[in-house]
Design a protein around this motif. Structure first.
Motif, mmCIF file in Angstrom:
data_model
loop_
_atom_site.group_PDB
_atom_site.id
_atom_site.type_symbol
_atom_site.label_atom_id
_atom_site.label_comp_id
_atom_site.label_asym_id
_atom_site.label_seq_id
_atom_site.Cartn_x
_atom_site.Cartn_y
_atom_site.Cartn_z
ATOM 1 N N ALA A 1 12.647 -51.977 0.841
ATOM 2 C CA ALA A 1 12.702 -53.417 1.090
ATOM 3 C C ALA A 1 13.796 -54.090 0.265
ATOM 4 C CB ALA A 1 11.340 -54.044 0.783
ATOM 5 N N LEU A 2 14.018 -53.600 -0.952
ATOM 6 C CA LEU A 2 14.986 -54.252 -1.839
ATOM 7 C C LEU A 2 16.416 -53.760 -1.628
ATOM 8 C CD1 LEU A 2 13.040 -54.363 -5.238
ATOM 9 C CD2 LEU A 2 13.382 -56.214 -3.617
ATOM 10 N N ASP B 1 19.252 -56.155 -0.390
ATOM 11 C CA ASP B 1 19.609 -57.178 -1.367
ATOM 12 C C ASP B 1 20.448 -56.591 -2.494
ATOM 13 O OD1 ASP B 1 18.181 -58.799 0.191
ATOM 14 O OD2 ASP B 1 16.764 -59.481 -1.335
ATOM 15 N N VAL B 2 20.102 -55.391 -2.944
ATOM 16 C CA VAL B 2 20.866 -54.767 -4.026
ATOM 17 C C VAL B 2 22.261 -54.408 -3.530
ATOM 18 C CG1 VAL B 2 20.956 -52.799 -5.603
ATOM 19 C CG2 VAL B 2 18.788 -53.922 -5.173
ATOM 20 N N GLU C 1 24.302 -57.434 -3.480
ATOM 21 C CA GLU C 1 24.651 -57.780 -4.865
ATOM 22 C C GLU C 1 25.885 -56.987 -5.312
ATOM 23 O OE1 GLU C 1 23.287 -60.068 -8.212
ATOM 24 O OE2 GLU C 1 22.655 -60.000 -6.140
#
Lengths: 297, 221
Positions: free
Chosen positions: A142-143, A146-147, A150
């Motif tokens: 899930a992350l 986003d990472v 980033e």
């Protein structure tokens, strides 16, 4: 001299284990510096570098522990009282201003701080390559987008910067779990490291797994990752293909089968270009044979 | 006993100890028990929202309100019994600020060697925060089963923590790891353990309020 940053998607992925083991595997043929850029000092904690470094080694910024194991030094920009991102940025500036600062080392491995912080962005900017560590669990999946976003903010090309993804299996039971990393660019190699019981002992004694249990599947996996990514220095003899060639690999379907074969995420037939090239080569060979037969007559 | 809301900050010693799971498990449990709870998600990628919020990023759990410190101006409503702050990293400036806004802090720890060795750092941060916020109470140390527990590490933590250690250990179940898959789903497992944890937390809050001092765990912080 190459600088590699090791970042993790979610907590508890084995980021520190990966960092120290890849560094130790790389330190067999060259000198390696591990920069513990984690404000909480996880590399220092795992290697039991809890006391102050010797006074002679105390650097202007942070601290350095020399020859933690043969060929391996560990440095930190922080102190027990201060662990702000500025200290890390100062150290990176020092490195870029002073060309001799890292002249002793063949490789610098940076243990990244948590994603989503200023310190993380600084570490990504400072490194030539990035290795992401994930665990086979929904939160990692899930992350991941986003990472990756980033990281993308700090780099011109995510694909060029992202060298590999290492998936650590935290327990033997979780090895059956499949990980779908949809957000990953398709040509990033994925390595899987199996669970290893001796890891607990390694942590307890402050050792590195590749030293404590060099024959274990996990150690072999870490060594393979270091070798394939060119972290282990100049290889003695070129052995086999270095880049992942096949688009399909059994490791994708069966994560337990092979410990550390780079398995490109998307499995499918060879690209149309490759097919075309193959056809061209076949045609040329056929033509040459035909020509030879005609001439020999 | 203090009336009004109590602000409890939850911070881990090492990433991945299960802080978000603990905060949300407690919030869900307290909400089911008729309490009103405000959860503050201070993680950079909104981890708590991924678990507790539905697709429209609103939390539908009874009695639970979910907020993010950067996007929402946090006004604790007077009818809220608990404010639970999920602090992903207590070393960051945001982490220290949030600690300073809390009445009490709970440290969440895996039972591993890395956590044992991270204990002095957490103690240092708490001590630093206490220089400008002396009333910050240590509610205790919650142990989580984590992925890889180690008996030696657990013993060291128990010796160091003494009475500060919560007697209920946060369980580790596959259903909890899968919790983020179903957005806004109810606590999928370990409901009894979380009910015990909530009761313990309630006890400690009352204990601290009644004697107005830190009863145990002075050895840690």
């Amino acid at each position: 001299m190459k600088k590699v940053v090791i970042a993790s998607v979610a907590g508890g992925s084995g980021q520190t284990t990966t960092t120290v083991n890849l560094a130790a595997a790389a330190a067999q043929r060259q000198r390696v510096l591990v920069l513990d850029a984690d404000p909480r000092g996880s590399v220092r904690a795992v290697l039991r570098l809890l006391g102050p470094p010797s006074a002679a080694d105390a650097a202007t910024t942070g601290a350095i522990w020399r020859a933690v194991r043969p060929g391996l030094d560990v440095a930190t920009p922080y102190s027990l009282q201060r662990h702000d991102a500025r200290l890390l940025e100062d150290l990176f500036n020092e490195w870029s201003d002073n060309g001799d600062a890292l002249k002793d080392y063949g490789l610098v491995v940076i243990h990244a701080p948590e994603p989503g912080s200023h310190a993380f962005a600084a570490a990504v900017r400072a490194a030539d390559e990035l290795i992401l560590v994930a665990r086979p669990e929904p939160m990692s999946e899930a992350l991941l987008p986003d990472v990756l976003a980033e990281i993308q903010k700090e780099t011109t090309s995510l694909v060029a910067r992202l060298a590999a993804v290492v998936i650590n299996h935290p327990t033997s039971t979780s090895e059956t779990r499949t990980t779908s990393l949809h957000a990953l660019p398709s040509d990033v190699p994925v390595f899987r490291v199996p669970f290893e019981q001796s890891q607990l002992e390694a942590e307890l004694t402050g050792q590195v797994l590749v030293d404590l249990a060099p024959q274990s599947a996990a150690s072999e996996a870490f060594k393979t990752v270091a070798e394939r990514l060119g972290l282990a220095g100049k290889p003695v003899a070129p052995s086999g293909p270095v880049a992942p060639l096949g688009r399909t690999s059994p490791a994708v379907q069966q994560p337990t089968a092979t410990a550390a074969s780079p398995s490109p995420k998307s499995a499918g037939p060879p690209s149309p270009w490759l097919q075309f090239l193959l056809m061209l080569v076949c045609a040329a060979a056929g033509f040459a044979l035909f020509w030879l037969v005609i001439r020999l007559r | 006993m203090k009336t009004g809301s109590y602000v409890a900050a939850f911070a881990n010693l090492v990433r991945g100890a299960g802080t978000t799971t603990t905060v949300l498990g407690l919030a869900w449990t307290l909400g089911q028990a008729g309490k009103r709870v405000c959860v503050i998600d201070a993680s950079p990628f909104r981890t708590a929202f991924r678990i507790a919020a539905a697709a429209d990023s609103a939390c539908r759990w009874p009695g639970v309100r979910l907020v993010a410190p950067e996007t929402d101006c946090i006004h604790v409503r007077p009818d809220e019994d608990w404010v639970l702050i999920d602090i992903p990293n207590l070393c960051t400036p945001l982490g220290k600020d949030l600690l300073a806004s809390a009445h009490g802090v709970v440290l969440v720890s895996s039972r591993d060697i890395a956590s044992v060795r991270a204990l002095p750092l957490a103690a240092g941060v708490l001590a630093a925060v206490r220089t400008w916020h002396p009333d910050l109470a240590l509610l205790g140390l919650m142990l989580s089963h984590g992925r890889s527990g180690c008996r030696e590490a657990e013993q060291i933590l128990r010796d160091a923590g003494g009475g500060a250690i919560f007697s209920t250990v946060i369980p580790w179940e596959a259903e909890l790891a899968d919790w983020p898959v179903q957005q806004g789903a109810d606590l999928p497992a370990a409901r009894q353990a979380f009910a015990q944890l909530a009761a313990e937390l309630q006890d400690r809050r009352q204990q601290i309020a009644s004697c107005d001092q830190v009863p145990a765990g002075e050895s840690i912080a």
